[in-house]
Design an enzyme around this catalytic site. Structure first.
Site, PDB file in Angstrom:
ATOM      1  CG  PHE A  26      -2.289   0.713   1.195  1.00 14.41           C
ATOM      2  CD1 PHE A  26      -3.486   0.362   0.770  1.00 14.41           C
ATOM      3  CD2 PHE A  26      -1.885   2.229   1.298  1.00 14.41           C
ATOM      4  CE1 PHE A  26      -4.481   1.192   0.768  1.00 14.41           C
ATOM      5  CE2 PHE A  26      -3.172   3.091   0.890  1.00 14.41           C
ATOM      6  CZ  PHE A  26      -4.483   2.542   0.911  1.00 14.41           C
ATOM      7  CG  ASP A  79      -1.901   2.858   7.176  1.00 20.24           C
ATOM      8  OD1 ASP A  79      -1.917   2.883   8.338  1.00 20.24           O
ATOM      9  OD2 ASP A  79      -1.884   1.827   6.389  1.00 20.24           O
ATOM     10  CG  ASN A 128      -3.163  11.339  -1.165  1.00 22.98           C
ATOM     11  OD1 ASN A 128      -2.104  11.760  -0.715  1.00 22.98           O
ATOM     12  ND2 ASN A 128      -4.527  11.649  -0.938  1.00 22.98           N
ATOM     13  CG  PHE A 328     -11.498   6.657   2.076  1.00 22.40           C
ATOM     14  CD1 PHE A 328     -10.853   6.305   3.261  1.00 22.40           C
ATOM     15  CD2 PHE A 328     -12.162   8.017   2.085  1.00 22.40           C
ATOM     16  CE1 PHE A 328     -11.144   7.184   4.200  1.00 22.40           C
ATOM     17  CE2 PHE A 328     -12.281   8.664   3.312  1.00 22.40           C
ATOM     18  CZ  PHE A 328     -11.729   8.193   4.441  1.00 22.40           C
TER      19      PHE A 328
END
EC number: 5.4.99.27
Length: 349
Positions: A26, A79, A128, A328
């Protein structure tokens, strides 16, 4: 909030797989949407981090530069269980920049530092870029078909489960707060609980629209948004046919509310629809109004940009795409496959 109860745009996936078998699966790279000025009293520092959360790194930077923590800012949380490239901003009026060549923090690497005239604030981010690795996929054919559907039609722009805290606790606490069963003094917790409340109501209305085949059908009084823009306008009855064509062509997006202390923004048929969806959310609506949170709106559907898929083998897919700030990646993955291990509670995008 139980994401399983939300409507899928392309139907519930038949394939299953694993996201984030390790942090390198990720990868997130921030896109500021502007070039730093090269001068000014702020220092923008781009850091690649693995195993560190955003606030921890910001606090460490403050200590390293001998600054008050409030003088170190960032555009958004990322994250800690991922590889992320993120910008931090140090306010250094009349001061020399610290020697970042001596900056050492396990899991972090300084990539560049450049002066800038303005503070980097929460939300001052264009988007992003994500690179994900999905492993142990059980049905390659179904995934490939869904990737084509997503490229053409997008995905629901749901807030991911991470917005609601582990086990949905932020929403649980918000309801307790709304009913005066708890007091919430800490500013960060108040912000988390209010954000969870508004996000849950957005998800609810969006899910109802999808369930009734209304995600791309313009209702009289709908609030429509130009693609890629934040502003919106209300659909008038005599314009519905022309506006429907523009929605179908992808020029306009239908929106749903992030409720605040003002009106929802829709009128007529669309307003009645949204009010019906929120009929059982009176406690959260009362909390939002009591706390005087400013309302806004958000597109119901999201179309990932620059999406590229690369199969390493029949069960492993590398997928890259770009999303605007606030959207998301896990909501994209949700339309592709069911996750065998729902390890997304700490992903903050």
């Amino acid at each position: 909030m139980d994401m399983e109860n939300l409507t899928w745009l392309h139907g519930k996936p038949t394939a299953s797989g694993i996201l984030k078998a390790n942090p390198e699966d990720f990868v997130v790279v921030e896109d500021l949407g502007f070039e730093p000025d090269g001068e000014g009293e702020h220092l923008l520092v781009r850091i690649r981090k693995n195993g560190c959360n955003t606030q921890f790194v910001a606090d460490y930077l403050a200590r390293f530069a001998k600054l008050h923590p409030r003088l170190v800012s960032y555009a958004g949380l990322k994250d800690r269980h991922a590889v992320t490239e993120q910008w931090f901003c140090l306010h250094l009026p009349g001061k020399e920049a610290p020697d970042l060549a001596t900056f050492e923090l396990e899991g972090c690497e300084v990539l560049e530092a450049v002066r800038h005239k303005r503070k980097l604030r929460i939300g001052s981010l264009k988007g992003n870029a994500f690179t994900l690795v999905l492993r142990h996929i059980t049905d390659r054919q179904d995934v490939e078909q869904r990737l084509q559907q997503i490229a053409a039609q997008g995905v629901p722009n749901y807030f991911g489960s991470q917005r609601f805290g582990r086990g949905g606790n932020n929403l649980v606490q918000a309801r307790l707060w709304a009913n005066n069963e708890i007091r919430v003094k800490e500013r960060s917790k108040r912000s988390f609980y209010l954000s969870a409340s508004r996000s849950a109501m957005f998800n609810l209305i969006s899910s109802y629209r999808l369930a009734q085949q209304l995600s791309t059908t313009v209702l009289e009084g709908d609030a429509l948004q130009l693609s890629g823009r934040g502003s919106w306008f209300v659909a008038q009855a005599d314009e519905l046919a022309a506006l429907q064509q523009r929605v179908t062509a992808g020029e306009l997006n239908i929106t749903a509310p992030l409720p605040g202390d003002s009106e929802l923004g829709t009128h007529g048929e669309a307003l009645a629809f949204e009010q019906a969806c929120l009929a059982e959310q009176t406690e959260l609506l009362s909390l939002i109004k009591r706390e005087r949170v400013e309302g806004s709106r958000r597109a119901v559907l999201l179309k990932p940009q620059n999406m590229i898929s690369n199969w390493w083998d029949d069960v492993t897919l590398e997928l890259s795409f770009w999303l605007p700030a606030g959207s998301f990646a896990t909501s994209v993955v949700r339309e592709i496959m069911n996750q065998d291990r729902a390890d997304d509670t700490d992903i903050i995008e």
